[in-house]
Write an enzyme that holds these catalytic residues in place. Structure first.
Site, PDB file in Angstrom:
ATOM      1  N   GLU A 433       0.833  -1.215   0.000  1.00  0.00           N
ATOM      2  CA  GLU A 433       0.000   0.000   0.000  1.00  0.00           C
ATOM      3  C   GLU A 433       0.861   1.255   0.000  1.00  0.00           C
ATOM      4  O   GLU A 433       0.699   2.157   0.824  1.00  0.00           O
ATOM      5  CB  GLU A 433      -0.964  -0.025   1.194  1.00  0.00           C
ATOM      6  CG  GLU A 433      -1.888  -1.210   1.144  1.00  0.00           C
ATOM      7  CD  GLU A 433      -3.057  -1.154   2.129  1.00  0.00           C
ATOM      8  OE1 GLU A 433      -3.050  -0.282   3.019  1.00  0.00           O
ATOM      9  OE2 GLU A 433      -3.973  -1.985   1.991  1.00  0.00           O
ATOM     10  N   GLU A 510      -4.083  -8.935  -0.206  1.00  0.00           N
ATOM     11  CA  GLU A 510      -4.555  -8.757   1.170  1.00  0.00           C
ATOM     12  C   GLU A 510      -6.062  -8.598   1.118  1.00  0.00           C
ATOM     13  O   GLU A 510      -6.585  -7.903   0.251  1.00  0.00           O
ATOM     14  CB  GLU A 510      -3.901  -7.507   1.760  1.00  0.00           C
ATOM     15  CG  GLU A 510      -4.108  -7.381   3.244  1.00  0.00           C
ATOM     16  CD  GLU A 510      -3.358  -6.171   3.811  1.00  0.00           C
ATOM     17  OE1 GLU A 510      -2.171  -5.968   3.471  1.00  0.00           O
ATOM     18  OE2 GLU A 510      -3.981  -5.438   4.591  1.00  0.00           O
TER      19      GLU A 510
HETATM   20  C1  GAL Z   1      -4.212  -2.775   5.341  1.00  0.00           C
HETATM   21  C2  GAL Z   1      -2.731  -2.764   5.621  1.00  0.00           C
HETATM   22  C3  GAL Z   1      -2.368  -3.699   6.750  1.00  0.00           C
HETATM   23  C4  GAL Z   1      -3.296  -3.482   7.901  1.00  0.00           C
HETATM   24  C5  GAL Z   1      -4.705  -3.698   7.453  1.00  0.00           C
HETATM   25  C6  GAL Z   1      -5.717  -3.579   8.558  1.00  0.00           C
HETATM   26  O1  GAL Z   1      -4.628  -1.697   4.575  1.00  0.00           O
HETATM   27  O2  GAL Z   1      -2.023  -3.147   4.473  1.00  0.00           O
HETATM   28  O3  GAL Z   1      -1.042  -3.488   7.150  1.00  0.00           O
HETATM   29  O4  GAL Z   1      -3.125  -2.200   8.380  1.00  0.00           O
HETATM   30  O5  GAL Z   1      -5.003  -2.720   6.479  1.00  0.00           O
HETATM   31  O6  GAL Z   1      -7.001  -3.727   8.070  1.00  0.00           O
END
Ligand code: GAL
Length: 821
Positions: A433, A510
């Site tokens: 991100e 993710e």
């Molecule tokens: C994502 C991020 C992760 C964590 C997650 C929590 O956007 O890449 O590191 O923060 O959100 O939902």
């Protein structure tokens, strides 16, 4: 007479003995030769440690009064008290950081004088600076990278030397999650001959792989630190898993004085055993450098023979077989043990994930410990190894962006050189991100980073975990340099990705960010909640800082587990997904403020106890029969309770309450669970799954009476008395019939005698402010955990657990005789 001996049985025995003896002599010789090669010593024991600024601590001799003696890996943050006031903030785990100093005295033998000597650190969080005998060796800001220093010019032989390490984690906040502080990974002392294989100096690839044969390529980088040209022999042997030689290559080379040289060796193997996630078959390559038959250096390179590729339409293929990536993201902490690495803790985590059916891990968001990758090789996980969470543009004030300019190239290269021989790694990620995706600065940095990766390894695709899925707005994508597009969240857009990004390869890097506390349930279970509903928007959470363990709550940018998995499952172009996260981790306690201090995202809680959704994945990702019903069966009379079942390998499930059928249900269309709405009455809830009318599994949940006694369940019955091994003991509070009391919160006191010591306690409750380093713990929803470590004594371990008003319990764990000998 001669003939008599030759022909007699005695004669045969005599010759056999001779043979055994000469073999043993050979072995001995080999052992001695190995001692002549590279010496790698564990350097973890007996460090002195002191918190605070002690600039004099770098000096040769100082007064160590008041310093603790401890072994590394060590994390001082996890030993602290929770407080909202710590500059790490609850996002960083609400534990202290600051500055710490480590010192260690050691001697080196006189016969090392002819060697080059190095100290290697697998990871120090963060801003470490190192001195030897008062001389400065250097600084390493990045807390997740491995590095080494040469000690040769500064060492005293047969006299005391002192290594001093300053660790400065005081600039805060420097992370979006808990980092830990200190020398939290292993340290080694390495003594090499002046002619040796360079640091991380081998690289093996498998340019051709089939079931019939494989081609193995090995590149070895040699260094000659002598002032004369040398003729040397380089010999590499491929060994199978049992240590049997299956191929070897020898070559004589000349290496000029003060020079380095890269040598390539090629091997062909017939009928190779391929590495995959179910049978992760491992070979190894032993490389020796010899001069006139004398061993100068030796190095072992792991080797897994596998072939893989991503396909724009079909997803991911491993050894020619279409394989959906069933992955989870993991942060580096080990719960109550903090960031301090212990291979047994990692093994327990990976085993739980393997049993669930996961076949992949994304190392979020930085390079993991070397042991983690040894285990993913050995246990069969596909790995995405990730370098950074930020580039030049930060997310929190003191993060990696503060050192980016001077260090990104060195750190990225270190990750690649260190990790590129692991067969489990199949993707390099240059960042998570990353802010630069949103403006044109992303173009050039992406290209540069990918050029660096490709200069070191061209065998794996390079990806980045992106959030912006509109092509015109995503500058990392516009660089045109990515091999694989990773998208985080926004699963509704996955179907359309091939239209937006034609001919590209995709993975959900993710997803989900579902929120849950183990054993807590809010009804109705079909009330879908986004907590928080939007950025900075308020919501009515639960007073006890829990989140329902029905799969019904997520962060507003995420989804339920079922929503994303249903999508990824049906879309062939999605190679798979990485769930955020496999385990709860310290820090990032979304959705709650302090005292919440660890995350709610895990499929498994911080103590290592699976939440219910674990069984949804198991029913989908593992072939074994699954039937899991929940919640517990202790409610107020006549309350309406939602009963869910995750199951597989069956066409229906029938539910019974106190012997009365509540009906048979089956999953329809793409359903991933079934449920009943039941008026509560105490007693026994029973589910039976059936296939073609035949019972597959039966599950029973009973209403528990009052908490009555303690039940202890160690994760092993035997341990290794090496001062390192860990035993994880699950502690259940049960009623007089042994039924788990599902809301029990009794305080349990522990005592260990014999060969172990308590190194951590936990209960998985995200808002508990009890210390992890204690000999007592309250249960949360009926359960807690005590972690015992071997203390090096050769004695069995006895754990005694007491709690006021409950029957006590004890358990013994024996020494594993086999492992000891
Ligand atoms: C994502 C991020 C992760 C964590 C997650 C929590 O956007 O890449 O590191 O923060 O959100 O939902």
């Amino acid at each position: 007479m001669k003939r008599l001996i030759k022909n007699s049985r005695i004669g045969k025995v005599f010759f056999a003995l001779m043979l055994i003896c000469s073999f043993a002599a050979c072995k001995k010789q080999e052992k001695r030769e190995i001692a002549e090669g590279r010496i790698v010593q564990n350097f973890n024991k007996d460090w002195n440690f002191q918190l605070g600024k002690h600039s004099e601590a770098k000096d040769d001799s100082i007064d160590l009064t008041g310093w603790r003696t401890l072994d590394v890996p060590h994390d001082w943050s996890i030993e602290g008290e929770f407080s909202e006031e710590h500059p790490t903030k609850p996002e960083g785990g609400a534990l202290p950081a600051g500055i710490g100093w480590y010192r260690k005295s050691f001697e080196v033998p006189a016969d090392w004088k002819e060697r080059d000597i190095f100290i290697s650190f697998d990871g120090v969080y963060r801003n470490s600076e190192v001195w030897i005998n008062g001389e400065y060796l250097g600084k390493r800001p990045f807390g997740y990278i491995s590095f080494q220093y040469e000690l040769t010019p500064y060492l005293k032989f047969e006299a005391s030397n002192v290594i001093a390490v300053k660790v400065d984690n005081s600039a805060q906040p420097n992370s979006r999650w808990y980092t830990g502080s200190g020398i939290y990974r292993n340290v080694h002392l390495i003594a090499k001959s002046k002619i040796h294989i360079d640091h991380w100096g081998t690289f093996t690839t498998t340019p051709f792989v089939s079931e019939d044969s494989a081609k193995i390529n090995l590149k070895v980088k040699l260094k000659n630190r002598r002032d004369t040209l040398k003729n040397i022999q380089i010999k590499s042997v491929i060994l199978d898993h049992a240590g049997q030689k299956i191929a070897d290559k020898e070559r004589n080379v000349e290496i000029s004085a003060e020079d380095s040289l890269e040598v390539t060796q090629e091997f062909n193997i017939s009928n190779p055993k391929l590495w995959d996630t179910e049978n992760p078959y491992l070979y190894s390559i032993n490389t020796s450098i010899l001069q006139n038959g004398k061993l100068l250096d030796n190095y072992k390179t792991p080797l897994g023979i596998r072939e893989f590729y991503f396909d724009a339409e079909k997803g991911f293929f491993l050894n020619g077989e279409l394989t959906k990536i069933h992955g989870v993201c993991l942060h580096h902490d080990n719960g109550a043990l903090g960031a301090a690495i212990n291979i047994h803790a990692l093994e327990r985590k990976l085993k739980l994930l393997k049993d669930m059916g996961a076949n992949a891990i994304r190392m979020a968001h930085n390079p993991p410990s070397p042991e983690m990758l040894e285990l993913t090789d050995k246990m069969g996980f596909i790995v995405q190894d990730e370098a950074f969470d930020v580039w030049k543009k930060g997310k929190v004030k003191e993060d990696y962006q503060t050192t980016w300019d001077d260090w990104y190239e060195k750190d990225l290269k270190a990750m690649l050189y260190r990790d590129r021989n692991h067969p489990s790694i199949m993707m390099w990620s240059i960042g998570n991100e990353i802010r630069e995706q949103f403006d044109s600065t992303g173009l050039s940095i992406t290209k540069e980073l990918i050029d660096i990766v490709k200069s070191i390894d061209t065998t794996r695709p390079v990806t980045s975990a992106l959030t912006e899925n509109i092509p015109e707005k995503n500058f990392i994508w516009q660089s045109g340099a990515l091999d694989l597009l990773g998208f985080n969240y926004k699963h509704e857009a996955y179907e359309d990705l091939p239209n937006r990004f034609p001919n590209q390869k995709f993975i959900s890097s993710e997803s989900i960010s579902g929120l849950m506390s183990r054993g807590s349930y809010d009804m109705p279970s079909n009330e879908r909640r986004n907590w928080p509903p939007a950025h900075n928007e308020e919501f009515d959470g639960n007073e006890d800082y829990t989140v329902s363990a029905y799969d019904q709550v997520s962060a507003y940018w995420g989804s339920t587990h079922e929503e994303t998995w249903k999508t990824v499952k049906k879309l062939d172009h999605m190679a798979g997904m990485f769930v955020w996260t496999g385990f709860d981790y310290l820090g990032e306690p979304i959705p709650y403020p302090y005292p919440a201090r660890s995350s709610y995202f895990g499929i498994i809680d911080l103590a290592g106890f699976p939440k219910d959704v674990y069984y949804m994945y198991k029913s989908e990702w593992n072939k074994e029969d699954v039937l899991h019903i929940f919640p517990h069966w202790n409610w107020e009379k006549e309350k309406t309770i939602d009963v869910w079942a995750y199951y597989n390998n069956a066409d229906q499930v029938e539910l019974f309450l106190n012997g009365k059928s509540l009906g048979t249900k089956s999953k329809k269309a793409d359903d991933l669970h079934i449920s009943w709405r039941v008026e509560y009455e105490p007693g026994t809830l029973k589910a039976i799954s059936r296939k073609n009318g035949k019972t597959v599994l039966e599950k029973i949940i009973k209403s528990a009476g009052d908490p009555f006694k303690i039940k202890l369940e160690p994760n092993k019955s035997e341990f290794i008395a090496d001062g390192d091994d860990l035993i994880f003991v699950t502690v259940d509070i049960v009623d007089k019939d042994g039924v788990l009391a599902p809301r029990a919160e009794n305080l349990v006191n522990f005592e260990v005698i014999g060969g172990g010591k308590i190194v951590g306690v936990d209960n998985g409750y995200q808002a508990s402010l009890e210390s992890f380093k204690a000999n007592k713990r309250k249960a949360f929803n009926g359960k807690c955990l005590v972690i015992i470590q071997s203390n090096g004594k050769n004695e069995p371990i006895k754990l005694q657990a007491n709690s006021e008003g409950l029957e006590s319990e004890s358990v013994s764990i024996q020494i594993n005789k086999k492992a000891k000998s």
